[in-house]
Design a protein around this motif. Sequence first.
Motif, PDB file in Angstrom:
ATOM      1  N   PRO A   1      -4.443   1.388  -4.373  1.00 47.19           N
ATOM      2  CA  PRO A   1      -5.811   1.446  -3.826  1.00 47.19           C
ATOM      3  C   PRO A   1      -6.723   2.393  -4.589  1.00 47.19           C
ATOM      4  O   PRO A   1      -7.951   2.257  -4.517  1.00 47.19           O
ATOM      5  CB  PRO A   1      -5.575   1.931  -2.389  1.00 47.19           C
ATOM      6  CG  PRO A   1      -4.214   1.446  -2.045  1.00 47.19           C
ATOM      7  CD  PRO A   1      -3.422   1.578  -3.317  1.00 47.19           C
TER       8      PRO A   1
ATOM      9  N   LYS B   1      -1.494  -8.090  -0.720  1.00 49.96           N
ATOM     10  CA  LYS B   1      -2.328  -6.972  -1.148  1.00 49.96           C
ATOM     11  C   LYS B   1      -2.243  -6.883  -2.665  1.00 49.96           C
ATOM     12  O   LYS B   1      -1.248  -7.290  -3.266  1.00 49.96           O
ATOM     13  CB  LYS B   1      -1.842  -5.648  -0.531  1.00 49.96           C
ATOM     14  CG  LYS B   1      -1.906  -5.593   0.992  1.00 49.96           C
ATOM     15  CD  LYS B   1      -1.426  -4.256   1.507  1.00 49.96           C
ATOM     16  CE  LYS B   1      -1.294  -4.248   3.024  1.00 49.96           C
ATOM     17  NZ  LYS B   1      -2.563  -4.545   3.713  1.00 49.96           N
TER      18      LYS B   1
ATOM     19  N   CYS C   1      -1.019  -9.318  -7.355  1.00 52.95           N
ATOM     20  CA  CYS C   1      -0.753  -8.889  -5.989  1.00 52.95           C
ATOM     21  C   CYS C   1       0.705  -9.161  -5.607  1.00 52.95           C
ATOM     22  O   CYS C   1       1.485  -9.704  -6.394  1.00 52.95           O
ATOM     23  CB  CYS C   1      -1.693  -9.624  -5.032  1.00 52.95           C
ATOM     24  SG  CYS C   1      -1.752 -11.416  -5.316  1.00 52.95           S
TER      25      CYS C   1
ATOM     26  N   SER D   1      -7.001  -6.120   0.347  1.00 54.03           N
ATOM     27  CA  SER D   1      -6.007  -5.869   1.393  1.00 54.03           C
ATOM     28  C   SER D   1      -6.110  -6.809   2.585  1.00 54.03           C
ATOM     29  O   SER D   1      -5.272  -6.738   3.487  1.00 54.03           O
ATOM     30  CB  SER D   1      -6.107  -4.422   1.886  1.00 54.03           C
ATOM     31  OG  SER D   1      -7.398  -4.158   2.429  1.00 54.03           O
ATOM     32  N   THR D   2      -7.098  -7.692   2.607  1.00 52.70           N
ATOM     33  CA  THR D   2      -7.247  -8.629   3.722  1.00 52.70           C
ATOM     34  C   THR D   2      -7.461 -10.033   3.179  1.00 52.70           C
ATOM     35  O   THR D   2      -7.882 -10.217   2.022  1.00 52.70           O
ATOM     36  CB  THR D   2      -8.448  -8.257   4.607  1.00 52.70           C
ATOM     37  OG1 THR D   2      -9.671  -8.501   3.869  1.00 52.70           O
ATOM     38  CG2 THR D   2      -8.397  -6.793   5.035  1.00 52.70           C
TER      39      THR D   2
ATOM     40  N   TRP E   1      -9.182  -2.882  -5.034  1.00 51.40           N
ATOM     41  CA  TRP E   1      -8.066  -3.123  -4.123  1.00 51.40           C
ATOM     42  C   TRP E   1      -8.436  -4.215  -3.116  1.00 51.40           C
ATOM     43  O   TRP E   1      -9.513  -4.203  -2.522  1.00 51.40           O
ATOM     44  CB  TRP E   1      -7.686  -1.844  -3.394  1.00 51.40           C
ATOM     45  CG  TRP E   1      -6.442  -1.959  -2.564  1.00 51.40           C
ATOM     46  CD1 TRP E   1      -6.357  -1.921  -1.206  1.00 51.40           C
ATOM     47  CD2 TRP E   1      -5.108  -2.114  -3.045  1.00 51.40           C
ATOM     48  NE1 TRP E   1      -5.050  -2.047  -0.804  1.00 51.40           N
ATOM     49  CE2 TRP E   1      -4.257  -2.170  -1.914  1.00 51.40           C
ATOM     50  CE3 TRP E   1      -4.549  -2.223  -4.316  1.00 51.40           C
ATOM     51  CZ2 TRP E   1      -2.877  -2.328  -2.022  1.00 51.40           C
ATOM     52  CZ3 TRP E   1      -3.165  -2.374  -4.429  1.00 51.40           C
ATOM     53  CH2 TRP E   1      -2.345  -2.431  -3.302  1.00 51.40           C
TER      54      TRP E   1
END
Length: 433
Positions: A117, A148, A99, A126-127, A124
């Motif tokens: 993504p 990410k 990442c 992302s949070t 993927w």
Amino acid sequence: MDLDSSIIIIGAGTWGCSTALHLARRGYKNVIVLDRFPVPSPISAGNDINKIVEEGSFSSSDDPEDEDVSNILLDLATKGWISDPLFTPFYHDTGYIVCAHTPAGLEQLTTHEGITPSSTDFEWLSTPADFRATMPPGVLTGSFPGWKGGFKRKGAGWVFARGALVAAYEEASRLGVIFITGPDGDVKSLLSSPDGAITGAETASGSKYTADTTILAAGATAPQLLDMKDQLRPTAWTLAHIKMSKEECALYKNLPVLFNIESGFFMEPDATNGELKICDEHPGYTSFLPATKTSIPFSKHQIPLEAETRVREFLADTMPQLKDRPFSFARICWCADTPDRNFLICRHPEKKNLVLAVGGSGHGFMHITSVGGFVVDEMEGVLDARLKKAFRWRPETAIARDWTDVQNRRGGPNRVMDFGDVGEEGWTAIPAR
């Protein structure tokens, strides 16, 4: 070459032991390995509790031939880790998270690493919740600001590096390779005949060893024995360990590797000492002497205080419960970068009977299963033509070399640093074991 030919290998690190193993497996009967230290050497990059290994590869090159080389290396290394009984016990297919957290880092992740993504091999993330869900509750408690990346659940993980290195050494020894260490193995110069052919090596004790073929596998110290025409830049990285409790070791067992290409990475604690290794990511350190173009490696079981700060910043983002723990161990770890980060495995074009096996360029250990085979192939004249081209003697790539080139690496100040700027008081003071 015939199986009774005499062969000297200079260096008993990752590539020296791999070459010794492959020579012995092919039946060569007269092989000697010379090194200052017994295996595992305290200064060998392979003398480590873990290294990242992928069964997937991403190339930043648009040249199809370079891609072919990448795939060949990947396929042969992977074959060794998953099917060679000597190495399979050390490979842990735990998964791999890669990442970044800045716009530039994310651009590199998608452009050079091929992780987006829509990637099929990577899920993927992302949070912060996505990242925390990859490991048991209580491990990843950080806020992952801006992070990410992708999660590859299978086909990647880590290897017990020291175990694999020692296994290669022990098997080579069992098959008849002789390892000579201490002053008798501490090579100080190459021996040559009047016509310039390399005939062997002389060590610190004054001992002279002669052979039909000499293989230089001395890693970052190779430029001290041979003019490499600026093709090698000895470059160092930094690592630190934190002591974990038995309960923490159980919680952290079999975790996927977490690697942020801008800040650092960690893997599960080692089974012997219960220590968690964390590396801060950066383009590396050199150690250039004043008024020279030579970076001189040295051994130190401490790291710069600025590296400690980076390690703790990585922990603050990921595992803040550990960010203030004292370090139980730390050291600098040397490799040698070629200008294009391809290996340098070839016969020297001018010095007869000398084979080079250097230029790991930060990704040499993964290939311990196979790199010795490339060296022996080159010695025998049967190296794959694509590898031969990629691994050739190529001083033209180092003309007016930029010694500060980050070579697609990120992290820290996003520049190559030098230990000469650290100063005597700028290092950690971790008690010796």
